[in-house]
Design a protein around this motif. Structure first.
Motif, PDB file in Angstrom:
ATOM      1  N   ASP A 170       5.589   4.855  -8.220  1.00  0.00           N
ATOM      2  CA  ASP A 170       6.491   3.966  -7.810  1.00  0.00           C
ATOM      3  C   ASP A 170       6.335   2.664  -8.469  1.00  0.00           C
ATOM      4  O   ASP A 170       7.216   1.919  -8.601  1.00  0.00           O
ATOM      5  CB  ASP A 170       7.117   3.842  -6.530  1.00  0.00           C
ATOM      6  CG  ASP A 170       7.503   4.847  -5.856  1.00  0.00           C
ATOM      7  OD1 ASP A 170       7.215   5.191  -4.699  1.00  0.00           O
ATOM      8  OD2 ASP A 170       8.325   5.928  -6.651  1.00  0.00           O
ATOM      9  N   THR A 171       5.082   2.276  -8.906  1.00  0.00           N
ATOM     10  CA  THR A 171       4.815   1.008  -9.536  1.00  0.00           C
ATOM     11  C   THR A 171       5.506   0.871 -10.818  1.00  0.00           C
ATOM     12  O   THR A 171       5.650   1.784 -11.640  1.00  0.00           O
ATOM     13  CB  THR A 171       3.364   0.978  -9.705  1.00  0.00           C
ATOM     14  OG1 THR A 171       2.553   0.946  -8.638  1.00  0.00           O
ATOM     15  CG2 THR A 171       2.755  -0.216 -10.557  1.00  0.00           C
TER      16      THR A 171
ATOM     17  N   SER B 190      -3.171   2.640  -3.928  1.00  0.00           N
ATOM     18  CA  SER B 190      -3.352   3.745  -3.444  1.00  0.00           C
ATOM     19  C   SER B 190      -4.635   3.515  -2.277  1.00  0.00           C
ATOM     20  O   SER B 190      -5.307   2.581  -2.382  1.00  0.00           O
ATOM     21  CB  SER B 190      -3.844   4.722  -4.512  1.00  0.00           C
ATOM     22  OG  SER B 190      -5.038   4.208  -5.083  1.00  0.00           O
TER      23      SER B 190
ATOM     24  N   LYS C 172       4.968   5.190  -3.373  1.00  0.00           N
ATOM     25  CA  LYS C 172       3.576   5.881  -3.919  1.00  0.00           C
ATOM     26  C   LYS C 172       3.143   5.167  -5.046  1.00  0.00           C
ATOM     27  O   LYS C 172       4.115   4.384  -5.681  1.00  0.00           O
ATOM     28  CB  LYS C 172       4.236   7.400  -4.492  1.00  0.00           C
ATOM     29  CG  LYS C 172       4.985   8.345  -3.325  1.00  0.00           C
ATOM     30  CD  LYS C 172       5.541   9.548  -4.057  1.00  0.00           C
ATOM     31  CE  LYS C 172       6.139  10.532  -2.908  1.00  0.00           C
ATOM     32  NZ  LYS C 172       6.508  11.682  -3.413  1.00  0.00           N
ATOM     33  N   PRO C 173       1.982   5.377  -5.468  1.00  0.00           N
ATOM     34  CA  PRO C 173       1.614   4.528  -6.584  1.00  0.00           C
ATOM     35  C   PRO C 173       2.416   4.815  -8.048  1.00  0.00           C
ATOM     36  O   PRO C 173       2.741   4.070  -8.781  1.00  0.00           O
ATOM     37  CB  PRO C 173       0.151   5.208  -6.855  1.00  0.00           C
ATOM     38  CG  PRO C 173      -0.439   5.582  -5.536  1.00  0.00           C
ATOM     39  CD  PRO C 173       1.146   6.121  -5.001  1.00  0.00           C
TER      40      PRO C 173
ATOM     41  N   VAL D 232       2.364  -0.575  -6.221  1.00  0.00           N
ATOM     42  CA  VAL D 232       1.967   0.222  -4.858  1.00  0.00           C
ATOM     43  C   VAL D 232       0.539   0.562  -5.114  1.00  0.00           C
ATOM     44  O   VAL D 232       0.348   1.214  -6.088  1.00  0.00           O
ATOM     45  CB  VAL D 232       3.111   1.542  -4.792  1.00  0.00           C
ATOM     46  CG1 VAL D 232       2.380   2.065  -3.391  1.00  0.00           C
ATOM     47  CG2 VAL D 232       4.343   1.119  -4.882  1.00  0.00           C
TER      48      VAL D 232
ATOM     49  N   SER E 211       8.188   5.011   2.180  1.00  0.00           N
ATOM     50  CA  SER E 211       7.195   6.025   1.609  1.00  0.00           C
ATOM     51  C   SER E 211       6.727   5.862   0.238  1.00  0.00           C
ATOM     52  O   SER E 211       6.616   6.598  -0.478  1.00  0.00           O
ATOM     53  CB  SER E 211       7.634   7.347   1.897  1.00  0.00           C
ATOM     54  OG  SER E 211       8.093   7.562   3.322  1.00  0.00           O
TER      55      SER E 211
ATOM     56  N   GLN F 274       0.796  -1.301  -0.049  1.00  0.00           N
ATOM     57  CA  GLN F 274       0.023  -0.089  -0.044  1.00  0.00           C
ATOM     58  C   GLN F 274       0.851   1.132  -0.036  1.00  0.00           C
ATOM     59  O   GLN F 274       2.135   1.103   0.360  1.00  0.00           O
ATOM     60  CB  GLN F 274      -0.982  -0.060   1.029  1.00  0.00           C
ATOM     61  CG  GLN F 274      -2.124  -0.963   1.073  1.00  0.00           C
ATOM     62  CD  GLN F 274      -2.951  -1.023   2.261  1.00  0.00           C
ATOM     63  OE1 GLN F 274      -2.480  -0.472   3.445  1.00  0.00           O
ATOM     64  NE2 GLN F 274      -4.108  -1.404   2.294  1.00  0.00           N
ATOM     65  N   ALA F 275       0.366   2.192  -0.277  1.00  0.00           N
ATOM     66  CA  ALA F 275       0.899   3.401  -0.453  1.00  0.00           C
ATOM     67  C   ALA F 275       1.528   3.967   0.976  1.00  0.00           C
ATOM     68  O   ALA F 275       0.652   3.768   1.803  1.00  0.00           O
ATOM     69  CB  ALA F 275       0.104   4.680  -1.081  1.00  0.00           C
TER      70      ALA F 275
END
Length: 116
Positions: A90-91, A116, A87-88, A114, A85, A13-14
């Motif tokens: 970073d997918t 959201s 973030k989406p 990742v 940390s 998860q984010a």
């Protein structure tokens, strides 16, 4: 021939964290610059982080500075990417690379997703 094998990817998860590992098949890798790249769907492969053979010098893409940490353990022929940390955005598929002069070795990639 050097083989690189990535591991540690997955779904998170984010705001969460993951640690990627890149294990090399030979101790020779300790004399190479090691880098992590990533490639998101429909985008070009981009460099994320780099570390000198000694581990004393590191560099990061602006998008991950302060969140990701690259490190290496030459005794284990392994390079790491600690990702915090998340973030989406970073997918992506994350690839390990070893470079010296004109020689490049690549791993097969590990998926990081990742949500959201």
């Amino acid at each position: 021939q050097v083989q690189l094998v990535e591991s540690g990817g997955g779904l998170v998860q984010a705001g969460g964290s993951l640690r990627l590992s890149c294990a090399a098949s030979t101790r020779t890798i300790s004399t190479y610059v090691s880098r992590w790249f990533r490639q998101a769907p429909g985008k070009e492969r981009e460099i994320v982080a780099a570390i000198s053979w000694s581990g004393l010098v590191t560099d990061y893409a602006d998008s991950v500075k302060g969140r990701f940490t690259i490190s290496r353990d030459n005794a284990k022929n392994t390079v790491y990417l600690q990702m915090n940390s998340l973030k989406p955005e970073d997918t992506a598929v994350y690839y390990c690379n070893a470079n010296r002069d004109t020689t490049d070795y690549w791993g097969q990639g590990t998926q990081v997703t990742v949500s959201s």
